[in-house]
Design a protein around this motif. Structure first.
Motif, PDB file in Angstrom:
ATOM      1  N   ALA A 199       0.802  -1.222   0.000  1.00 37.02           N
ATOM      2  CA  ALA A 199       0.000   0.000   0.000  1.00 37.02           C
ATOM      3  C   ALA A 199       0.840   1.280   0.000  1.00 37.02           C
ATOM      4  CB  ALA A 199      -0.935   0.010   1.208  1.00 37.02           C
ATOM      5  N   SER A 200       2.092   1.208   0.441  1.00 39.12           N
ATOM      6  CA  SER A 200       2.908   2.424   0.577  1.00 39.12           C
ATOM      7  C   SER A 200       3.032   3.232  -0.711  1.00 39.12           C
ATOM      8  CB  SER A 200       4.291   2.074   1.126  1.00 39.12           C
ATOM      9  OG  SER A 200       4.189   1.660   2.469  1.00 39.12           O
ATOM     10  N   PRO A 201       3.360   2.616  -1.854  1.00 44.39           N
ATOM     11  CA  PRO A 201       3.444   3.436  -3.072  1.00 44.39           C
ATOM     12  C   PRO A 201       2.088   3.973  -3.527  1.00 44.39           C
ATOM     13  CG  PRO A 201       3.675   1.116  -3.616  1.00 44.39           C
ATOM     14  CD  PRO A 201       3.710   1.211  -2.118  1.00 44.39           C
ATOM     15  N   ILE A 202       1.020   3.292  -3.166  1.00 47.78           N
ATOM     16  CA  ILE A 202      -0.317   3.715  -3.581  1.00 47.78           C
ATOM     17  C   ILE A 202      -0.749   4.983  -2.851  1.00 47.78           C
ATOM     18  CG2 ILE A 202      -2.760   3.021  -3.628  1.00 47.78           C
ATOM     19  CD1 ILE A 202      -1.743   0.140  -3.943  1.00 47.78           C
ATOM     20  N   VAL A 203      -0.314   5.117  -1.579  1.00 42.45           N
ATOM     21  CA  VAL A 203      -0.663   6.317  -0.804  1.00 42.45           C
ATOM     22  C   VAL A 203       0.456   7.354  -0.849  1.00 42.45           C
ATOM     23  CG1 VAL A 203      -2.226   5.035   0.708  1.00 42.45           C
ATOM     24  CG2 VAL A 203       0.165   5.304   1.368  1.00 42.45           C
ATOM     25  N   ASP A 204       1.371   7.181  -1.802  1.00 49.23           N
ATOM     26  CA  ASP A 204       2.419   8.184  -2.092  1.00 49.23           C
ATOM     27  C   ASP A 204       3.428   8.374  -0.963  1.00 49.23           C
ATOM     28  OD1 ASP A 204       1.322   8.702  -4.616  1.00 49.23           O
ATOM     29  OD2 ASP A 204      -0.083  10.145  -3.769  1.00 49.23           O
ATOM     30  N   ILE A 205       3.822   7.280  -0.320  1.00 56.87           N
ATOM     31  CA  ILE A 205       4.929   7.361   0.636  1.00 56.87           C
ATOM     32  C   ILE A 205       6.232   7.324  -0.157  1.00 56.87           C
ATOM     33  CG2 ILE A 205       6.134   6.140   2.488  1.00 56.87           C
ATOM     34  CD1 ILE A 205       3.413   5.157   3.431  1.00 56.87           C
ATOM     35  N   PRO A 206       7.109   8.321   0.000  1.00 51.17           N
ATOM     36  CA  PRO A 206       8.368   8.331  -0.755  1.00 51.17           C
ATOM     37  C   PRO A 206       9.215   7.093  -0.455  1.00 51.17           C
ATOM     38  CG  PRO A 206       7.976  10.448   0.316  1.00 51.17           C
ATOM     39  CD  PRO A 206       6.959   9.491   0.869  1.00 51.17           C
ATOM     40  N   PHE A 207       9.960   6.630  -1.458  1.00 45.40           N
ATOM     41  CA  PHE A 207      10.714   5.390  -1.275  1.00 45.40           C
ATOM     42  C   PHE A 207      11.777   5.526  -0.192  1.00 45.40           C
ATOM     43  CE2 PHE A 207      14.413   2.701  -2.337  1.00 45.40           C
ATOM     44  CZ  PHE A 207      13.832   1.467  -2.070  1.00 45.40           C
ATOM     45  N   HIS A 208      12.445   6.689  -0.096  1.00 43.77           N
ATOM     46  CA  HIS A 208      13.511   6.812   0.910  1.00 43.77           C
ATOM     47  C   HIS A 208      12.942   6.697   2.331  1.00 43.77           C
ATOM     48  CE1 HIS A 208      12.097  11.037   0.792  1.00 43.77           C
ATOM     49  NE2 HIS A 208      12.575  11.131   2.017  1.00 43.77           N
ATOM     50  N   VAL A 209      11.727   7.207   2.554  1.00 44.21           N
ATOM     51  CA  VAL A 209      11.074   7.055   3.862  1.00 44.21           C
ATOM     52  C   VAL A 209      10.710   5.592   4.093  1.00 44.21           C
ATOM     53  CG1 VAL A 209       9.026   7.666   5.216  1.00 44.21           C
ATOM     54  CG2 VAL A 209      10.193   9.416   3.859  1.00 44.21           C
ATOM     55  N   PHE A 210      10.146   4.953   3.076  1.00 40.31           N
ATOM     56  CA  PHE A 210       9.788   3.540   3.162  1.00 40.31           C
ATOM     57  C   PHE A 210      11.021   2.686   3.454  1.00 40.31           C
ATOM     58  CE2 PHE A 210       9.465  -0.596   1.093  1.00 40.31           C
ATOM     59  CZ  PHE A 210       8.270  -1.087   1.589  1.00 40.31           C
ATOM     60  N   PHE A 211      12.121   2.956   2.744  1.00 36.27           N
ATOM     61  CA  PHE A 211      13.348   2.162   2.891  1.00 36.27           C
ATOM     62  C   PHE A 211      13.936   2.294   4.297  1.00 36.27           C
ATOM     63  CE2 PHE A 211      17.940   1.666   2.699  1.00 36.27           C
ATOM     64  CZ  PHE A 211      18.082   0.462   2.033  1.00 36.27           C
ATOM     65  N   LEU A 212      14.074   3.531   4.779  1.00 34.75           N
ATOM     66  CA  LEU A 212      14.653   3.758   6.107  1.00 34.75           C
ATOM     67  C   LEU A 212      13.791   3.138   7.204  1.00 34.75           C
ATOM     68  CD1 LEU A 212      15.932   7.452   5.887  1.00 34.75           C
ATOM     69  CD2 LEU A 212      17.319   5.387   6.156  1.00 34.75           C
ATOM     70  N   ALA A 213      12.489   3.339   7.105  1.00 40.97           N
ATOM     71  CA  ALA A 213      11.589   2.783   8.114  1.00 40.97           C
ATOM     72  C   ALA A 213      11.645   1.257   8.123  1.00 40.97           C
ATOM     73  CB  ALA A 213      10.160   3.265   7.859  1.00 40.97           C
ATOM     74  N   THR A 214      11.776   0.657   6.950  1.00 38.98           N
ATOM     75  CA  THR A 214      11.848  -0.801   6.855  1.00 38.98           C
ATOM     76  C   THR A 214      13.158  -1.321   7.430  1.00 38.98           C
ATOM     77  OG1 THR A 214      10.462  -0.763   4.869  1.00 38.98           O
ATOM     78  CG2 THR A 214      11.735  -2.761   5.276  1.00 38.98           C
ATOM     79  N   ALA A 215      14.273  -0.735   6.997  1.00 36.86           N
ATOM     80  CA  ALA A 215      15.594  -1.203   7.432  1.00 36.86           C
ATOM     81  C   ALA A 215      15.775  -1.074   8.943  1.00 36.86           C
ATOM     82  CB  ALA A 215      16.684  -0.429   6.705  1.00 36.86           C
ATOM     83  N   ILE A 216      15.292   0.023   9.519  1.00 37.76           N
ATOM     84  CA  ILE A 216      15.453   0.248  10.962  1.00 37.76           C
ATOM     85  C   ILE A 216      14.354  -0.462  11.750  1.00 37.76           C
ATOM     86  CG2 ILE A 216      15.516   1.998  12.783  1.00 37.76           C
ATOM     87  CD1 ILE A 216      16.572   3.955  10.618  1.00 37.76           C
ATOM     88  N   GLY A 217      13.131  -0.364  11.260  1.00 41.63           N
ATOM     89  CA  GLY A 217      11.997  -0.889  12.016  1.00 41.63           C
ATOM     90  C   GLY A 217      11.942  -2.401  12.112  1.00 41.63           C
ATOM     91  N   LEU A 218      12.565  -3.105  11.169  1.00 45.93           N
ATOM     92  CA  LEU A 218      12.533  -4.570  11.201  1.00 45.93           C
ATOM     93  C   LEU A 218      13.599  -5.169  12.126  1.00 45.93           C
ATOM     94  CD1 LEU A 218      11.903  -5.530   7.453  1.00 45.93           C
ATOM     95  CD2 LEU A 218      10.271  -5.470   9.334  1.00 45.93           C
TER      96      LEU A 218
END
Length: 227
Positions: A199-218
């Protein structure tokens, strides 16, 4: 004149926002993928599958019968005993095969990555296993993000229409602190990771925000699993 006025009123009523059917609902309650979207999805799947098959062909013939994705802890223990010998004999091939399989599963939402994470801890120890799991999970989630950017909208709208509306509303509220919110979602079970990836790209979350949140949050959940 009176009849003509009635006809015009009826035409205006048909065109009014309250009576017009939403354009996004191509077939309510059904998954509606265009031919182009289906072709793209199939093409990406074939490319990934071909890569995995090529890696599979480079392995020693004796290893084929012992390789399967673990679905239970007993399967995992048996696979660990077998793969520990293989990893020592062919470390580069093993790492390549492991990473490719994990990313493939994460990209196409195939269940079983939890067992791949457990396997990383059993074979590589906590630190190396944690690095491998976070790397693969982030790479797979990123691949899923871009795939969803191409063809994900009808799939997500079909599977999770209410969740998508909720997610879109929450993102709109938190534009100023989007990274913090995405980190919160990754660390807590508020929304499934699968849904977030799609859903992230569909609601226009920028990739750099998605990437950082994924790498740190996991990292926290991956540490627990690997350990």
């Amino acid at each position: 004149m009176r009849n003509l006025g009635m006809v015009r009123d009826e035409e205006n009523a048909e065109d009014s926002p309250t009576t017009k059917k939403p354009m996004g609902a191509r077939s309510e309650g059904k998954l509606a993928l265009s031919r182009w979207e289906f072709t793209v999805a199939l093409g990406v799947f074939v490319i990934f599958s071909t890569g995995l098959f090529c890696i599979y062909l480079t392995m020693p013939a004796a290893e084929y019968g012992n390789l399967k994705l673990p679905r239970t802890l007993s399967d995992l223990r048996a696979l660990k005993e077998h793969l520990s010998r293989y990893a020592k004999a062919y470390p580069a091939k093993f790492i390549l095969g492991y990473c490719s399989t994990y990313i493939f599963m994460q990209t196409f939402m195939i269940p079983g990555t939890i067992f791949m994470s457990l396997l990383a801890g059993a074979l590589f120890g906590v630190l190396r296993g944690l690095f491998l799991v976070v790397f693969n999970a982030t790479a797979g989630a990123s691949s899923c993000y871009f795939l969803s950017k191409l063809i994900g909208r009808p799939i997500v709208s079909w599977l999770w229409p209410e969740k998508l509306k909720y997610f879109q509303t929450e993102i709109a509220k938190r534009k100023e602190k989007l990274l913090n919110y995405m980190l919160f979602l990754r660390i807590t079970p508020t929304l499934p990771n699968l849904f977030i990836n799609l859903a992230s790209p569909i609601v226009d979350i920028p990739f750099h925000v998605f990437f950082l949140a994924t790498a740190i949050g996991l990292i926290p959940a991956s540490y627990v699993t690997v350990r």
